[in-house]
Scaffold this motif. Sequence first.
Motif, PDB file in Angstrom:
ATOM      1  N   PHE A  91       0.824  -1.205   0.000  1.00 38.68           N
ATOM      2  CA  PHE A  91       0.000   0.000   0.000  1.00 38.68           C
ATOM      3  C   PHE A  91       0.858   1.255   0.000  1.00 38.68           C
ATOM      4  N   ASP A  92       1.785   1.337   0.947  1.00 41.17           N
ATOM      5  CA  ASP A  92       2.637   2.525   1.024  1.00 41.17           C
ATOM      6  C   ASP A  92       3.461   2.711  -0.245  1.00 41.17           C
ATOM      7  N   ILE A  93       3.888   1.613  -0.817  1.00 41.57           N
ATOM      8  CA  ILE A  93       4.693   1.686  -2.043  1.00 41.57           C
ATOM      9  C   ILE A  93       3.862   2.266  -3.191  1.00 41.57           C
ATOM     10  N   ASP A  94       2.622   1.818  -3.317  1.00 44.65           N
ATOM     11  CA  ASP A  94       1.756   2.335  -4.377  1.00 44.65           C
ATOM     12  C   ASP A  94       1.483   3.827  -4.200  1.00 44.65           C
ATOM     13  N   VAL A  95       1.244   4.232  -2.944  1.00 43.52           N
ATOM     14  CA  VAL A  95       0.989   5.655  -2.688  1.00 43.52           C
ATOM     15  C   VAL A  95       2.244   6.475  -2.985  1.00 43.52           C
ATOM     16  N   ALA A  96       3.389   5.987  -2.517  1.00 40.12           N
ATOM     17  CA  ALA A  96       4.643   6.709  -2.749  1.00 40.12           C
ATOM     18  C   ALA A  96       4.975   6.801  -4.230  1.00 40.12           C
TER      19      ALA A  96
END
Length: 275
Positions: A73-78
Amino acid sequence: MNRSRLKRLLAGLTAVIVMLAAAGCGTGGKPPLPPESDGSLQKILDAKQLILGLDASFPPMGFTDETGEIVGFDIDVAQEVCNRLGVELVKWPINWDTKEYALNNGTIDCIWNGMSVTPGRAAEMCLSEPYMRNELIFVVSGRSDAKGVRDLAGKRVGMQSGSTAQEALEASDLYKDVTVVTLDENITLLQCLKEGTLDAVLLDSVVAYYFISTSKESFFVLPDSLGEEDLAIGFRKDDRELRNRVQEIISGMKADGTLGEISKKWFGSDITIVR
């Protein structure tokens, strides 16, 4: 013009010349930065990359999949933030126990991996606004006879070293009654729970529910938690300009629905709390 007035005029001109010369030396001949600029955003734009520090074993926020790629999730947002900044996202695995050192020595530009907000972290870093809420919960195997936290007395309870889970357990009444096992990675802890070498694992609810939903074995969450906390991104204390620009982009992603779509991909619904 009388002599005294001439002296005052010359003195004023001299002062202006000295100030201009000092400004030129201090910035290599470039105009000085405006007071509100700390150069942190421009540094990223010049480098054309943002180096994101993470524990690459923290599903679903950021973890290494079966192909060896770091996803989550964090990777996609970043990645979307970097797309809008026009820079490359560099994913840099770190030791979670020494994350502040990696940030402050310049190895990474931010810590973005389901990091819980604590007073200590707020004092040491420039934190984003919270983007998700989380609980610290106990997970046990379906074979366990534990029905609540009190049933863990005398048991082996695992948690990630340097995590807020460790801090919360150490501050609780339960701490003196259990055998504490700390390991570097949540995935290793959950594997030990599967194998029966741990009786329970204390970890973030975002990780626990993802683990349970994707596991072929039976696991349960005990009804008691050790508290609720918010998740945020950590930047260096003085990097306010970078922090503010990233925050601005994330707020825009919330408004245009992109953040909600990423959340639905990983959690089934939009559980973000971005304003």
